[in-house]
Structure formats: C-alpha cells, structure tokens
Design an enzyme around this catalytic site. Sequence first.
Site, PDB file in Angstrom:
ATOM      1  N   HIS A 109     -14.508  -0.483   9.265  1.00  0.00           N
ATOM      2  CA  HIS A 109     -14.142   0.543   8.289  1.00  0.00           C
ATOM      3  C   HIS A 109     -15.205   0.660   7.209  1.00  0.00           C
ATOM      4  CE1 HIS A 109     -10.455  -0.940  10.193  1.00  0.00           C
ATOM      5  NE2 HIS A 109      -9.929   0.232   9.964  1.00  0.00           N
ATOM      6  N   HIS A 161     -13.210   6.680   7.360  1.00  0.00           N
ATOM      7  CA  HIS A 161     -12.342   5.517   7.149  1.00  0.00           C
ATOM      8  C   HIS A 161     -12.573   4.396   8.146  1.00  0.00           C
ATOM      9  CE1 HIS A 161      -8.722   3.109   6.567  1.00  0.00           C
ATOM     10  NE2 HIS A 161      -8.520   3.215   7.866  1.00  0.00           N
ATOM     11  N   HIS A 193      25.469  -7.791   7.817  1.00  0.00           N
ATOM     12  CA  HIS A 193      25.120  -9.004   7.090  1.00  0.00           C
ATOM     13  C   HIS A 193      25.128 -10.256   7.967  1.00  0.00           C
ATOM     14  CE1 HIS A 193      25.483  -6.339   3.747  1.00  0.00           C
ATOM     15  NE2 HIS A 193      25.370  -7.279   2.840  1.00  0.00           N
TER      16      HIS A 193
END
Lengths: 679, 679
Positions: free
Chosen positions: B31, B265, B479
């Site tokens: 990059h 990029h 949960h």
Amino acid sequence: MTIENLALRTQCANAIRALAMDAVQAANSGHPGMPMGMADIAEALWRHRLRHDPADPRWMNRDRFVVSNGHGSMLLYALLHLSGYALPMEELRRFRQLHSRTPGHPEVGVTPGVETTTGPLGQGISNAVGMALAEKLLAEEFNRPGHEVIDHRTYVFLGDGCLMEGISHEACSLAGTWRLNKLVAFYDDNGISIDGEVGGWFSDDTPGRFEAYGWTVLRDVDGHDAAALDAAIERATAADRPVLVCCKTRIGQGSPNRAGTAKAHGEALGEAEIALTRQALGWSAAPFEVPAAIAEAWSARESGAALHKAWQQRFAAYAQEHPALARELLRRHRTDAPLTAKAEAALASAASGAEQRKSSVATRKASQQVLDEVGPAMPELIGGSADLTGSNLTDWKGHRALKGTGTGNHVHYGVREFGMAAIMNGLALHGGFRPFGGTFLTFSDYARNGVRMSALMKLPVIYVFTHDSIGLGEDGPTHQPVEHASSLRLIPDVDVWRPADATETAVAWRQALRRVDGPSCLLLTRQALPHAGDAGERIESIARGAYVLRRPEAECVALLASGSEVGVALAAAALLAQEGIEARVVSVPCMDVFERQDADWRHAVIPRHLPRVAVEAGSTGLWWKFVGEYGDVVGLDRFGESAPAGELFKLFGLTAEVVAERARRLLANAALANVKEAA
Amino acid sequence: MTIENLALRTQCANAIRALAMDAVQAANSGHPGMPMGMADIAEALWRHRLRHDPADPRWMNRDRFVVSNGHGSMLLYALLHLSGYALPMEELRRFRQLHSRTPGHPEVGVTPGVETTTGPLGQGISNAVGMALAEKLLAEEFNRPGHEVIDHRTYVFLGDGCLMEGISHEACSLAGTWRLNKLVAFYDDNGISIDGEVGGWFSDDTPGRFEAYGWTVLRDVDGHDAAALDAAIERATAADRPVLVCCKTRIGQGSPNRAGTAKAHGEALGEAEIALTRQALGWSAAPFEVPAAIAEAWSARESGAALHKAWQQRFAAYAQEHPALARELLRRHRTDAPLTAKAEAALASAASGAEQRKSSVATRKASQQVLDEVGPAMPELIGGSADLTGSNLTDWKGHRALKGTGTGNHVHYGVREFGMAAIMNGLALHGGFRPFGGTFLTFSDYARNGVRMSALMKLPVIYVFTHDSIGLGEDGPTHQPVEHASSLRLIPDVDVWRPADATETAVAWRQALRRVDGPSCLLLTRQALPHAGDAGERIESIARGAYVLRRPEAECVALLASGSEVGVALAAAALLAQEGIEARVVSVPCMDVFERQDADWRHAVIPRHLPRVAVEAGSTGLWWKFVGEYGDVVGLDRFGESAPAGELFKLFGLTAEVVAERARRLLANAALANVKEAA
C-alpha cells in the site's frame, strides 16, 4: 390536552409499568426499569402515531417498531397485549418461562408483532437502519405517482448501552449518509447503566455526536411529559433526516425507592416496593389486570383495521393501474417464497456453464460470474461490501451502486463489517430483499454476533467472505483467517460453504439462495483454483454438502478436503497412485449441510472402513469427527505469516507431498496393527 | 523556517515516499498511498517531536507511536530504518517476504520499534488509548514530586477506515471520558477509501464527532505543510484533552497520475509511474538508496541516546530517593517477569482454600474469591468489566474503581466489549500492567478479533467470560452462549479454561497469571457448582488441562466433561455404578493446555481402550477428537431458550440420566460388535 385526557394517558402508561413490574416479579427475573422509564414515550408513540394493525402483524406497510434496548422486553409485550395483538394476558403471566411467547428478550418468530430479536446491544438500532433503508428502496422501486403503497416509518427505542456499542456508530453514520428521514429513534436518556450512573464511563455529548452524523436531534425532551412527547414526535416525523429524540427519563419511574437507580434496571422490585409503586402511581388494579377503560383506550384493533383497510384500497387501485408491479411487490414481500423459474434458470446456467468451462479461476471471481447471471434474474438481490468491493467481487454487471442519498442494489457499507451484518438483517426482516454482503473472512470476526443473529432469527442473509485462508498471502497473519471457517461452522444453523472450484461456487450460491430459513456463508479464495473434475452428475451431489470426487476401484485410503485444498488432495491422490496406492477423494464444500444428510449418504461418502486424512488450510479440530481418532488431519492450528501465498502453503505443509506422506503413514500404521492383531 | 530547511524537510519526507513506492514495487504488493500521503506528517512528528531512542526500542519512557491504518506499514518501516532502528535496508528490500522483519502489516515482536500489530482497522487507535491510560496510571502511581519518571505521549496515525469502524467510537469515547491528554491522533483525511471517494459512505462531521467525545480537535490542518504541522503539534501537545489533528492530505502524494485516487491505496505504482513520481518529487536516488545528507538528517540515534541518557539520570535520582518504588517500577516494566513470591503465595492459598472449603459456589464467585486474595498481592493487576461488574464479579475487596478522569485499578469500560479488549491489549503492550476484563461469554463475539489480536501479539491478557452456558437461564438465546467455548478454543494460542469448581477456578487463574506469552479466557458459571471431589493432589493435575477425577478399579467406560457438566458426569457415573457399570470421569478444564501435554499424559488421562462419552453444554464438534468416532458427545448444537436454567438442562438432555443412557448404549454397541466379530 384536557386534564382528564392527560390523566387517562398517564394511566395508560401506568398500565405498562404495572404489567412490567408484575411480570418481572412473577418471573423473579427481568428488567422493570426500562419499561417503567419509557412507558410515557411508548404511550405517546403507540396510542397516537404508530400505524399498525394488531390483527395482521405482517401487513406490508405497517410502521416498524424496534426495542433496541431489548432487555426492556416487557414494555413491548405490554404494548402488544394492550394494543390487541395475539398475546393474551396468560402469556404475560408466563414471562420468561419455557416456551412462552414472552421470552426474556424479544424474539422475532416467537411473539406476534416483534419485528426483530434484540438484546445484544446496538444491533436493534442497526436492524432498524436496514428496515428504513428497505422502505426507502422499495418505495423508490414500487411507488408510482399517486400510488404511495410503500410509505411507513421505523421507530426505535434505545438506551445508553446501545449508544456505547461501536455498532451504533457504524449504523447511525450510514443512516445519516443515506438520509433515512423515516427513521426515528427515541433515546432513553436516564443516566443509568448496569454499573451505575453513566457519567463515569459515558460522557459523550450524544446530541452533538448524532448531529455529526447528519441526524436531526431533538434535545432535552421530557420523556414523562405527554405534550412534550407529542410535539417532539410531530417534529420528528416532519424532518428530512433521521431523527434522534433525546428523552430525559427516570429509570423505574413510579417506584418510590428504586426510580433513578441502577437497582431498577435488572431485578424484580419486590412485593413491598411494588405495593408502594402501585400507591404512588394511583394504580389499584390487581396484578395482570387492566381496568376496562384503560384496556379500551389502548386497543388499536379498530383503528388498525381501518388503517389497514384504507391501505388495501390504495393497494387495489395501484394493482389495477400497475398489475405487474403489484404482483411483483407481493411476491417480494413473501419471505418464504421459492426462487422464481427465472432465478432457478440463471443458477442452473451458472452451474452448468462453470462445469463446462472447466476454467481455473478464483472462487471469488467464480462467485461474481454467478452474480452476473443471477443479478438480472433476481431484482430482490441487494449486494454490498464493507469497502472491499473490488476484492470481494460482490458487484456484478449492471449493478447499481448505492452511495450517499441515492438508491441502488449494491451497497457501499464502508469499513463497517458489524454494521453491514446488522443492516442486512434489517433488510431481510423488513422483507422485499435478499441481502448479501462481503468482507475478508478474517473480518467475519468483527461481524460475528451479527451472523449469529441472522441464524437465531432464521434470516436468509448471505455472507460473502473472501480471501479465505493463508492463500491471501502478503497481507500477513492479521488478514489470514485460520480458525474462521470452523468457528463459523460452530454457530448453529449457519451453512458454511467453502467451494473448491467454479462449479461448487455456483451450487453454493444456488443452495444459499434457495434457503429461506437461515444464513449462509460463502468462503471464497483470492487465488485461482483448478476445475476439480467431473464426477458425472456432481451438481446435485455438491448440494448435499460432501461427495466423492475420485473413486478408484481398489481404494485403500480416503482424502477429505474443502475449498482450495481439494486440489491438494487430488494431487496427493495422483502421487499415491504412482505407487499403486489408490485414494478416494471426497470434497466437503459444506460440513453443515453434509451433517444433515441421512447416515447412508454420510457413510457412503466418508466410509468408516477406510483410513482417512483430511486437509484444510485452517483449524483441524472439527475434522476429527470425520477421520476418526486413528485418522489424520493436515491443517493449520497456528497463525499465518506475511509472504507470497505459494510459499506459505509449502511452509505450513499444505501440499500434495505432505498429504500423501500422511496417508502412507496411516496405511503403514494400519498394516502394523493388523500384523500385531494377527500375532 | 528557511527555504533551505523547508527543502530538506520535504526531501526527508520524500525519502519515505521513495522507500514506500520502491518496496511495494519490489514486492509487487502493498500500500503506497498512505505512506506517501502521511510522509510530511511523519517527518514533522518523528524528526521534530517524538522522544525515542532507536538503540533501545524498549526504553520505558519512550513516546509510543501507533500506525492504526496498518496497511501503511512501509511508512513505519521507512521511519524506523531512517531513524536508526535495527532495521537495515536489506529488510526493506524484503518487504512482505517470508520471515523478513517487514511483514505486510506491522507486527509487534517481529520488527524493533513496532509498538503494536495493526491492520484490523480501528484497533490500533484503541490500543493507543490503552497505552495512554497505562501512562497516566503509571505516572499517578510512581511519579513523585520532582520525579516525573513516567512522562511520555502516545501518537497515532489513523485513516478513514479506522474512523468508520465501531471500535473507534468505543475507544475514543473512553479516551474523552478519561481525558487522556497525552494522546494525539493524526487523521489522514484524504477522502479516499478502497471503494473510492468516501463521500458516498462516510459523510460524518468527524471533528464534530470527536468534540462530542470531549477531545480537542484541530481542524483543517494542511498535512503537506511543515509549518502548519509544527504549529498543530505544538498545540496538540499543550492540550488538556486527547487531540485529533485533522490533516488534509492527498493519498499517494507525489504520484502525478495516482495521487488522490483509490488506485494509489493498495497496489504498486508500476515502474513508469514510479519514474514520473521520482521526477515530480525531485528524487533522483536509486531505489532503496537514501542520499547521505538525508540519511544524516533523519538519524535519531544521537538525539535519542541523549534523551534516553537524560532520563536515566533522572531515574537514578528517583531511585536514590525512592528505591523501593524504582525497583517496583522496573519489575512492573518487565513483561516476562515471573509472578512474585507474594502473588504465588496468594494463588496457592486461593487454590488450597477452595480445595478445603469444598463449597458449592458459582465459578464467577469463586473467581472473585481468588481476586480477593490475589488483588492485594499483585498491584500490576488492572481489572474491569464492560458494564457487568456485579455480574462478572471482576471487582474485589479493596479494588479502586476507575471512572471518569480519576484513576484506579478496576475499569468501568461501559458497554464496549471490543473496545475493552483492544484497550487491554494496549495496557499490556505498554507494560506495567496485567489487565483482565469481563463480559458475558456470548458477547465475547463482539470482542472476538481483540482476543485474536491478544493471541497474535502474545499478550497475557485475561478475559473473564461469565454466564458461560444455558445456565444463564431466563435471558434466553441471545444471551446464552452455545458455540463460544469451542470457537474461542479454535483461536490459536488462546488458553480457554472452563473450570468445574472453585479449586479448578483458582488453578485456572494461577495458570492464566503465570502465562506471559498469550491470553487466557476464563469461562465461568452464573450458577453454583458443587465441589468436584478430591483426587489426591489434583491441583497440579488441573494445571495440565485434563485429569482423572474418578478412577474406579473395573472401569469400562470414560465420561469426559468440562465446567458445569463435570458434576453431571459424576452424577452419571454414580447412576451407572448402581448397575455395576464403573465409569472413569475426566475433567477437562482446558483443552488447549491438555493438547500441549505429552502423549503419555494424554493417553493416560483419556484412554483409547475405553468407550468414551463427553458432555458439555455447548457445541459438540471439538469433542470427537477425544471420544473417537465410535464414542458419543452430549452437547448442544442449537440455540437455547428463555427459561429457568434447571429446566433448560433437562430440556436439552444435559443430565446425568441422559449421559448414563448414552454410556449404556455405547457399551451395548461395543458388546454387539464383539459378538459380531466373534461370529
């Protein structure tokens, strides 16, 4: 507002408070604080604004209502019961009991009128963003001048917990960018979370934060003042942006000793405090009883039927003028609809095309080729990527990119994996769309509880997870998934596909799209994979999750593999064949589907009488079930390295040579054991 | 600033640009855009402000520097090389190659001077929040009037991706609440992310957002103007709050055709564009060459040595005046230090105390009892919870709650599981602390990639995950963890402990605290568990991950279990014994540790000659390795339900009766097989 009217409204809100505290007390478990604190807001919204029909919780154009702070489930159950949904008082008495319709947190599919399953904080508001996006896109696609058949709002209740969670940032930022003006969220600003007064860990200027997202923020609304709430709702529904209504409330409002304290949040008030609260509220009805006048004031059955009927008349006029559109909208609204003949044909063409081309291609690219065929045939598809479109290849020929305030069918979610998952869940919950979205497989971690929620809610969301192993190469261990394929397989009801070539990729897409009761993950390679071979009519075999790809006559060992390692197994079999060792090769594109097959198929594909070696560029743990404890697994139980992919496969021994050697060793051990037994 | 000086500074920045584009080109991967875009900011910070000593990357009082946008790794490698760290040019030439010190993303432990492993976006800034918190707390604890031995800053580079990720919200909100004024973040505001111009998916008013967190924000700083950057850094280091410096930059700055585009990029510029860029920058040096004047201008070896030496003198003065404190600080700074005798004694007392009390207690409560003993003995402990303190029981007698701008040793993280994990990683990376933090096991999903990063970085962070099964009860399936124990086990190098009683809990804590090279998860029950029994000297056996708890003479079947199901297995063995079937019972508190034991131990504990049944209230998949394909596993491969816990264990067949029945069936099958074989 007359004083009498105000008194009635207060008592209507108190009905929620009483039901909440009574139900929590009966269960001796649950959360009274939020329902008691948000009761007045709920009264203002539900009795004076919400457009819904308790007799038909699936009415297409109903307003959606999401309790993002899902622990306040009793608020929702009270509202549904009081409004006239099929939720009798008996169910409220059985709050949190086995197989009641009133589980601890709201669950879609269990309780009529519950729009989404909430409890994991921050996801409800994010689902709501997806719902509001769905409404906007459907309206754009189906409404015609004079025919606003899609025109509804999405309302959300949320608390401090939702706002602290990172996902709220991701989803609310997008809601601002998309300017979802039909989304209205009510913030229960009570200053309390489980650990106590939030100031010690949550000092955001929340209004400022949401203004930074481009929302309209209504500050300092008194959450216990009906007139203030009416005015706020009026303003909220006139805004041209998503709206956050910041309501100052007291948690456990009405309870003389618990209100305003963390103790009100998550435990029963106790009989004594409940008695005091009844007194303070002027609520004399017995537990689980609602005075007739209050019950009548709450019922939305008549008003709901009228709203629904009016819409049906509008829809009939629309259908007369735009019959094809109306039919299509009705089809799209059915979440359990089978694929159209057109879609099936496109998928069949994609699979047979791939099987004929026999090309060497990355499965992410093969996936895009499938989309190129299926995209035009399935207008309900809405793709997207978490800022990796060109890597995930989730876009297709003729897709329309959804950016900013525009519309489209491929969403640029930005770098927001979890938000993407929850928004896709919202799109699927709303109806009208089949969402899929991409990121790197490693970052499925970020989205993980969203994938779980897709499964728990039985939503057919499709996750496109590319760069599915060390085959990603130079980006290194942070970006190389190791445990991810297996850990996704562990989530109940998620089908994890890891196809070996273009044909398997097409079949994986077909199965994922045919599935209407749960999510699928497609794990795709960055690197090109060869055509895995022709095993007669393998397309239907692929669909069964595992199948025999190579079946020599005198087979004495079986090699199992998925995805990119199927080629490795085939090469290992070729090496072994040179020595006269004949190996069966089994491709396992989807362990989850394979495990649902009957035992005959399973044992025919993976025979227990053969020594077995499995190979997969990832965790070995789940493969032992298939190879047995005397088998072997070639895999990766450590983190990867940054280097070109080819070197990594060698470094970690994910090669034909190693697999062949392990097979030889197994056979030698087996021979030794036979000798010993004979001796 | 003279023109000559400015030219030198620009060329110093260009050295970074050239090295970045050359290294990416050589690797044909990487990059270049970020290093080229942030080069001027890096020059301003590193050459003019950063206090560090390239000769000693572990200097306690160095400033920390974090590249949260870790794909810009070449920026950091260039900085380290140019400043004089032990990172020769040869390593830059080997960017992204196998076993180089320049992997694709920065990895702590691989490259001298890299403070944290980054790449998974949003986590670097969150680590930095942890580092800044560590600095604040250490300074509070160890500095004395006239002796500011701990006094350094944490600098962060970050980009749009980090800011989109939800975790940035969690961590930056806390940084504001804690008023971490020594934290300075530089936002690379280049308007580009992978999918293109960010406006379509990221339209936040980021300065406004950070002001809402209570940060000082410096807006509109020209990221390519040295004077503007100097002024901004000056202001940033004088602020009384964390600072976001918003730098307008161009990605790929210097590249005539790629700058300002998404193409800059993540791919090499190509030889032609590199030549054009060299020309545009006025950079004539060959690839991987830095002119001597520039190299000299960059070197921080002398200035770093001087800074370090000055500090050493200050430390010597401190040590003279406060010898005990100085010794303690040095001990605390060592990340691989063994536990003190005091800590070991506390842990030994906790384990033997539990073994003697034999009480029936929830393991979360047993964990708190351990902390009550260990807390006072380990000042380096810093606990916390994601707003579930009273449920996780992570606090202890005499803990000091850290809230708001105060200090303490138990952190109220708010409802921010992922943020908590990454901040704990930052605390551990900084040194001076042993962090642990709690949430419900289900919500380990939210923190999952943070746990992975603990492991990848070999950080001894301890995760206290309570409510570890359907034993949580009424809160229901959202949960109730099902797949979580096993999916955490799958992450490489994470030790997952699921203790069966108070003694095992104490030993799990001991092993987790002794471990210096990786994270541990403690999976603890909500519900009380009985004392599992005395098997002689079991404390050291527990530490080996699995051990025999019940070993009858004429054993004919083995029952394996973890945590709350050890009691179920023992009860099943008692049932079977009534019929004359003698079952061995094996407790498996930590599969990961057990798998690291030698084969003798493993086969002695789990013998292959016995039919085996495993039982665990969770996914069955990983247990087949231990029971073999002819064994059996009693578990839960579906989601739970909302109901009292006792009913759920019955509903899902996690009972002694079912386990006993499965064992009987196994034995019957084995007998049948013997008969068949004999026939």
